[in-house]
Design a protein around this motif. Structure first.
Motif, short mmCIF file in Angstrom:
data_model
loop_
_atom_site.label_atom_id
_atom_site.label_comp_id
_atom_site.label_asym_id
_atom_site.label_seq_id
_atom_site.Cartn_x
_atom_site.Cartn_y
_atom_site.Cartn_z
N PRO A 43 0.85 -1.20 0.00
CA PRO A 43 0.00 0.00 0.00
C PRO A 43 0.88 1.25 0.00
CG PRO A 43 -0.69 -1.56 1.69
CD PRO A 43 0.66 -2.00 1.22
N VAL A 44 0.64 2.13 -0.95
CA VAL A 44 1.41 3.36 -1.08
C VAL A 44 0.45 4.54 -1.01
CG1 VAL A 44 2.94 4.73 -2.55
CG2 VAL A 44 3.16 2.22 -2.51
N HIS A 45 0.60 5.36 0.01
CA HIS A 45 -0.26 6.52 0.24
C HIS A 45 0.48 7.76 -0.24
CE1 HIS A 45 -3.00 4.25 3.02
NE2 HIS A 45 -1.93 3.47 3.03
N ALA A 46 -0.15 8.52 -1.13
CA ALA A 46 0.51 9.69 -1.71
C ALA A 46 -0.54 10.65 -2.25
CB ALA A 46 1.44 9.27 -2.84
N PRO A 47 -0.21 11.95 -2.33
CA PRO A 47 -1.15 12.89 -2.93
C PRO A 47 -1.49 12.49 -4.37
CG PRO A 47 0.56 14.07 -1.74
CD PRO A 47 0.97 12.62 -1.77
N ALA A 48 -2.73 12.70 -4.75
CA ALA A 48 -3.21 12.27 -6.06
C ALA A 48 -2.33 12.80 -7.18
CB ALA A 48 -4.65 12.74 -6.26
N GLY A 49 -1.89 11.91 -8.06
CA GLY A 49 -1.09 12.27 -9.22
C GLY A 49 0.38 12.45 -8.97
N SER A 50 0.81 12.44 -7.70
CA SER A 50 2.20 12.78 -7.39
C SER A 50 3.20 11.73 -7.83
CB SER A 50 2.36 13.04 -5.89
OG SER A 50 2.04 11.89 -5.13
N LEU A 51 2.76 10.48 -7.97
CA LEU A 51 3.69 9.40 -8.33
C LEU A 51 3.50 8.90 -9.76
CD1 LEU A 51 3.63 7.30 -5.04
CD2 LEU A 51 5.29 9.03 -5.75
N ALA A 64 -2.15 20.50 3.64
CA ALA A 64 -1.56 21.01 2.40
C ALA A 64 -0.61 22.13 2.78
CB ALA A 64 -2.66 21.54 1.47
N LEU A 65 0.68 21.89 2.60
CA LEU A 65 1.70 22.86 2.96
C LEU A 65 2.36 23.43 1.71
CD1 LEU A 65 3.35 21.02 5.99
CD2 LEU A 65 1.62 22.84 6.03
N PRO A 66 2.81 24.68 1.75
CA PRO A 66 3.29 25.35 0.53
C PRO A 66 4.60 24.78 0.00
CG PRO A 66 3.59 26.76 2.46
CD PRO A 66 2.78 25.60 2.91
N HIS A 67 4.58 24.39 -1.26
CA HIS A 67 5.76 23.90 -1.96
C HIS A 67 5.48 24.09 -3.45
CE1 HIS A 67 9.58 21.97 -2.07
NE2 HIS A 67 9.16 20.84 -2.64
N TRP A 68 6.44 23.78 -4.30
CA TRP A 68 6.21 23.96 -5.74
C TRP A 68 5.19 22.98 -6.28
CZ3 TRP A 68 11.38 24.32 -3.92
CH2 TRP A 68 11.96 25.58 -4.07
N VAL A 69 5.07 21.83 -5.64
CA VAL A 69 4.07 20.83 -6.02
C VAL A 69 3.25 20.50 -4.78
CG1 VAL A 69 5.54 19.85 -7.82
CG2 VAL A 69 5.63 18.88 -5.51
N ALA A 70 2.15 19.78 -4.97
CA ALA A 70 1.30 19.42 -3.83
C ALA A 70 2.10 18.63 -2.80
CB ALA A 70 0.11 18.60 -4.31
N ASN A 71 2.17 19.14 -1.59
CA ASN A 71 2.92 18.50 -0.51
C ASN A 71 2.00 18.31 0.69
OD1 ASN A 71 5.43 17.78 1.10
ND2 ASN A 71 4.69 19.56 2.25
N ALA A 72 2.05 17.11 1.25
CA ALA A 72 1.19 16.78 2.39
C ALA A 72 2.02 16.56 3.63
CB ALA A 72 0.36 15.53 2.09
N GLY A 73 2.08 17.57 4.50
CA GLY A 73 2.61 17.35 5.83
C GLY A 73 1.67 16.41 6.57
#
Length: 248
Positions: A86-94, A132-141
Protein backbone atom coordinates in the motif's frame (compact mmCIF):
# COMPACT_ATOMS: atom_id res chain seq x y z
CA UNK A 1 6.64 4.28 18.07
CA UNK A 2 10.20 3.93 16.79
CA UNK A 3 11.65 6.12 14.02
CA UNK A 4 14.86 5.14 12.23
CA UNK A 5 16.56 7.71 9.99
CA UNK A 6 17.54 6.37 6.57
CA UNK A 7 18.81 9.71 5.25
CA UNK A 8 18.45 13.42 5.90
CA UNK A 9 19.62 15.43 2.90
CA UNK A 10 17.61 17.51 0.46
CA UNK A 11 18.01 17.77 -3.31
CA UNK A 12 20.60 15.03 -3.95
CA UNK A 13 22.48 12.31 -2.04
CA UNK A 14 26.18 12.38 -1.23
CA UNK A 15 28.68 9.55 -0.97
CA UNK A 16 27.92 9.24 2.72
CA UNK A 17 24.20 9.92 3.01
CA UNK A 18 20.93 9.64 1.17
CA UNK A 19 18.06 12.08 0.98
CA UNK A 20 15.37 12.25 3.61
CA UNK A 21 13.68 8.98 4.45
CA UNK A 22 12.36 7.35 7.62
CA UNK A 23 11.26 3.94 8.84
CA UNK A 24 8.42 4.29 11.36
CA UNK A 25 7.51 1.21 13.40
CA UNK A 26 4.79 0.37 15.91
CA UNK A 27 3.56 -3.02 17.15
CA UNK A 28 5.41 -4.81 14.37
CA UNK A 29 4.03 -2.60 11.58
CA UNK A 30 6.71 -1.01 9.37
CA UNK A 31 5.88 2.21 7.56
CA UNK A 32 8.33 3.76 5.10
CA UNK A 33 8.04 7.55 4.94
CA UNK A 34 9.47 9.40 1.92
CA UNK A 35 11.84 6.89 0.28
CA UNK A 36 14.07 9.48 -1.42
CA UNK A 37 17.31 8.99 -3.33
CA UNK A 38 19.67 6.42 -1.75
CA UNK A 39 17.39 5.45 1.12
CA UNK A 40 16.84 1.87 -0.07
CA UNK A 41 20.32 0.48 0.77
CA UNK A 42 20.17 1.54 4.45
CA UNK A 43 16.60 0.23 4.62
CA UNK A 44 17.67 -3.15 3.22
CA UNK A 45 20.53 -3.31 5.71
CA UNK A 46 17.83 -3.49 8.41
CA UNK A 47 15.08 -5.58 6.86
CA UNK A 48 14.12 -7.29 3.60
CA UNK A 49 12.06 -5.41 1.03
CA UNK A 50 9.07 -7.68 1.64
CA UNK A 51 8.98 -6.68 5.32
CA UNK A 52 7.80 -3.12 4.60
CA UNK A 53 4.05 -2.98 5.31
CA UNK A 54 3.18 0.38 3.72
CA UNK A 55 4.69 3.58 2.37
CA UNK A 56 3.77 7.24 2.77
CA UNK A 57 5.00 9.85 0.27
CA UNK A 58 4.60 13.55 1.08
CA UNK A 59 5.08 14.74 -2.51
CA UNK A 60 6.41 13.73 -5.89
CA UNK A 61 9.88 15.27 -5.98
CA UNK A 62 12.46 12.48 -6.46
CA UNK A 63 14.46 13.32 -3.35
CA UNK A 64 11.34 12.15 -1.48
CA UNK A 65 10.16 9.20 -3.55
CA UNK A 66 12.76 7.95 -6.08
CA UNK A 67 13.74 4.81 -4.16
CA UNK A 68 10.14 3.62 -4.06
CA UNK A 69 10.70 2.32 -7.60
CA UNK A 70 13.63 -0.03 -6.80
CA UNK A 71 11.84 -1.09 -3.61
CA UNK A 72 8.88 -2.23 -5.70
CA UNK A 73 11.24 -4.04 -8.09
CA UNK A 74 12.93 -5.77 -5.17
CA UNK A 75 9.57 -7.03 -3.95
CA UNK A 76 7.88 -8.10 -7.17
CA UNK A 77 10.86 -9.56 -9.02
CA UNK A 78 11.86 -11.67 -6.03
CA UNK A 79 8.36 -12.99 -5.35
CA UNK A 80 5.36 -12.29 -7.58
CA UNK A 81 3.09 -14.04 -5.09
CA UNK A 82 3.89 -11.54 -2.33
CA UNK A 83 1.39 -8.92 -1.16
CA UNK A 84 1.07 -5.57 -2.89
CA UNK A 85 2.58 -2.64 -0.99
CA UNK A 86 0.00 0.00 0.00
CA UNK A 87 1.41 3.36 -1.08
CA UNK A 88 -0.26 6.52 0.24
CA UNK A 89 0.51 9.69 -1.71
CA UNK A 90 -1.15 12.89 -2.93
CA UNK A 91 -3.21 12.27 -6.06
CA UNK A 92 -1.09 12.27 -9.22
CA UNK A 93 2.20 12.78 -7.39
CA UNK A 94 3.69 9.40 -8.33
CA UNK A 95 2.39 9.10 -11.89
CA UNK A 96 5.73 9.77 -13.60
CA UNK A 97 7.77 7.66 -11.19
CA UNK A 98 5.50 4.64 -11.55
CA UNK A 99 5.52 4.98 -15.36
CA UNK A 100 9.29 4.80 -15.88
CA UNK A 101 9.47 1.00 -15.94
CA UNK A 102 8.42 -1.30 -18.75
CA UNK A 103 4.63 -1.72 -18.90
CA UNK A 104 3.35 -4.44 -16.64
CA UNK A 105 6.59 -5.11 -14.78
CA UNK A 106 5.30 -3.72 -11.48
CA UNK A 107 1.76 -5.05 -11.83
CA UNK A 108 0.79 -6.42 -8.44
CA UNK A 109 3.70 -4.76 -6.66
CA UNK A 110 1.77 -1.87 -5.15
CA UNK A 111 -1.69 -0.68 -4.24
CA UNK A 112 -1.84 3.09 -4.78
CA UNK A 113 -4.02 4.88 -2.25
CA UNK A 114 -4.16 8.49 -3.36
CA UNK A 115 -5.45 11.27 -1.15
CA UNK A 116 -5.88 15.02 -1.15
CA UNK A 117 -3.71 16.96 1.31
CA UNK A 118 -6.05 17.83 4.17
CA UNK A 119 -7.53 14.32 4.32
CA UNK A 120 -7.53 12.07 7.37
CA UNK A 121 -7.23 8.29 7.14
CA UNK A 122 -6.07 5.12 8.89
CA UNK A 123 -2.74 3.59 7.89
CA UNK A 124 -2.03 0.34 9.70
CA UNK A 125 -1.97 1.19 13.44
CA UNK A 126 -1.60 4.92 12.70
CA UNK A 127 -4.23 7.61 12.50
CA UNK A 128 -2.98 10.07 9.89
CA UNK A 129 -4.03 13.68 9.53
CA UNK A 130 -2.58 15.64 6.61
CA UNK A 131 -2.12 19.31 5.75
CA UNK A 132 -1.56 21.01 2.40
CA UNK A 133 1.70 22.86 2.96
CA UNK A 134 3.29 25.35 0.53
CA UNK A 135 5.76 23.90 -1.96
CA UNK A 136 6.21 23.96 -5.74
CA UNK A 137 4.07 20.83 -6.02
CA UNK A 138 1.30 19.42 -3.83
CA UNK A 139 2.92 18.50 -0.51
CA UNK A 140 1.19 16.78 2.39
CA UNK A 141 2.61 17.35 5.83
CA UNK A 142 1.36 14.61 8.14
CA UNK A 143 0.70 13.83 11.77
CA UNK A 144 0.97 10.12 12.66
CA UNK A 145 -0.66 9.10 15.95
CA UNK A 146 -0.71 5.72 17.64
CA UNK A 147 -0.43 4.26 21.12
CA UNK A 148 -0.33 7.68 22.75
CA UNK A 149 2.62 8.83 20.60
CA UNK A 150 2.63 11.55 17.94
CA UNK A 151 5.03 12.08 15.06
CA UNK A 152 4.66 15.28 13.00
CA UNK A 153 6.35 15.45 9.59
CA UNK A 154 6.39 18.45 7.27
CA UNK A 155 7.71 17.06 4.01
CA UNK A 156 9.02 20.14 2.16
CA UNK A 157 7.34 23.41 3.03
CA UNK A 158 7.58 27.14 3.15
CA UNK A 159 6.28 29.19 6.06
CA UNK A 160 2.66 28.44 6.98
CA UNK A 161 0.43 29.02 10.03
CA UNK A 162 -0.66 25.38 9.63
CA UNK A 163 2.76 24.21 10.80
CA UNK A 164 1.86 25.04 14.40
CA UNK A 165 -1.29 22.91 14.21
CA UNK A 166 0.64 20.09 12.55
CA UNK A 167 3.29 20.13 15.25
CA UNK A 168 1.14 20.88 18.32
CA UNK A 169 2.41 18.88 21.36
CA UNK A 170 4.10 16.31 19.10
CA UNK A 171 6.56 13.90 20.69
CA UNK A 172 8.77 14.35 17.64
CA UNK A 173 8.70 16.91 14.84
CA UNK A 174 10.67 16.01 11.71
CA UNK A 175 10.91 19.30 9.84
CA UNK A 176 12.26 20.73 6.61
CA UNK A 177 15.36 22.77 7.45
CA UNK A 178 16.90 23.18 4.00
CA UNK A 179 18.72 26.34 5.03
CA UNK A 180 20.22 27.43 8.31
CA UNK A 181 18.73 30.92 8.45
CA UNK A 182 18.28 33.09 5.37
CA UNK A 183 16.34 31.50 2.50
CA UNK A 184 17.40 32.48 -1.03
CA UNK A 185 14.76 34.47 -2.90
CA UNK A 186 14.33 31.72 -5.50
CA UNK A 187 13.21 29.32 -2.74
CA UNK A 188 11.32 31.74 -0.51
CA UNK A 189 7.83 30.49 0.30
CA UNK A 190 8.59 26.90 -0.70
CA UNK A 191 11.34 25.75 1.64
CA UNK A 192 12.19 26.37 5.30
CA UNK A 193 15.15 27.17 7.52
CA UNK A 194 16.28 25.71 10.82
CA UNK A 195 15.65 29.10 12.43
CA UNK A 196 12.01 29.01 11.28
CA UNK A 197 11.60 25.47 12.59
CA UNK A 198 12.81 26.58 16.00
CA UNK A 199 10.26 29.39 16.13
CA UNK A 200 7.17 27.35 15.32
CA UNK A 201 8.36 24.33 17.34
CA UNK A 202 8.49 26.59 20.41
CA UNK A 203 4.97 27.92 19.83
CA UNK A 204 3.67 24.37 19.24
CA UNK A 205 5.30 23.00 22.43
CA UNK A 206 7.02 20.20 20.55
CA UNK A 207 8.92 17.77 22.77
CA UNK A 208 11.78 17.02 20.35
CA UNK A 209 12.89 18.28 16.92
CA UNK A 210 14.68 16.45 14.13
CA UNK A 211 15.92 18.70 11.32
CA UNK A 212 15.85 17.12 7.86
CA UNK A 213 16.25 17.99 4.17
CA UNK A 214 19.44 19.95 4.88
CA UNK A 215 21.17 21.28 1.78
CA UNK A 216 24.20 19.04 1.12
CA UNK A 217 27.28 20.53 2.74
CA UNK A 218 25.40 22.28 5.55
CA UNK A 219 27.09 22.13 8.92
CA UNK A 220 24.77 20.22 11.24
CA UNK A 221 25.93 22.22 14.25
CA UNK A 222 24.97 25.49 12.54
CA UNK A 223 21.44 24.22 11.81
CA UNK A 224 20.99 23.01 15.39
CA UNK A 225 22.23 26.34 16.80
CA UNK A 226 19.82 28.28 14.59
CA UNK A 227 16.83 26.23 15.75
CA UNK A 228 17.87 26.60 19.39
CA UNK A 229 17.71 30.38 19.24
CA UNK A 230 13.94 30.12 19.71
CA UNK A 231 13.41 26.54 20.88
CA UNK A 232 14.92 25.21 24.10
CA UNK A 233 13.99 21.56 23.66
CA UNK A 234 16.08 18.76 22.20
CA UNK A 235 17.21 19.43 18.61
CA UNK A 236 19.11 17.03 16.35
CA UNK A 237 19.86 16.65 12.67
CA UNK A 238 18.55 13.59 10.82
CA UNK A 239 21.57 11.37 10.19
CA UNK A 240 21.52 7.77 8.91
CA UNK A 241 21.14 5.24 11.67
CA UNK A 242 19.70 7.58 14.28
CA UNK A 243 16.85 5.88 16.16
CA UNK A 244 14.22 7.82 18.12
CA UNK A 245 11.61 6.19 20.35
CA UNK A 246 8.39 8.12 20.96
CA UNK A 247 7.60 8.97 23.61
CA UNK A 248 11.25 8.96 24.70
Amino acid sequence: MRITVLGGLGAWPTAGQGCGGFLVEHDGFRLLVDPGYATLPPLLSRLPAAAVDAAYVSHGHPDHCADLQPLLRARILADRSGPALPVHAPAGSLDRLLAIDEPGLLDGAYLLREFTPGDRFALGPFTVRTWALPHWVANAGARFETGGATLAYTGDTGASPDLVDLARDADLLIADATYVDAIPERHAGNLSSAAEVGRYAAVASVRRVLLTHLWPGTEASSAVAAARRAYDGRVEVAEPGLVVDCPS
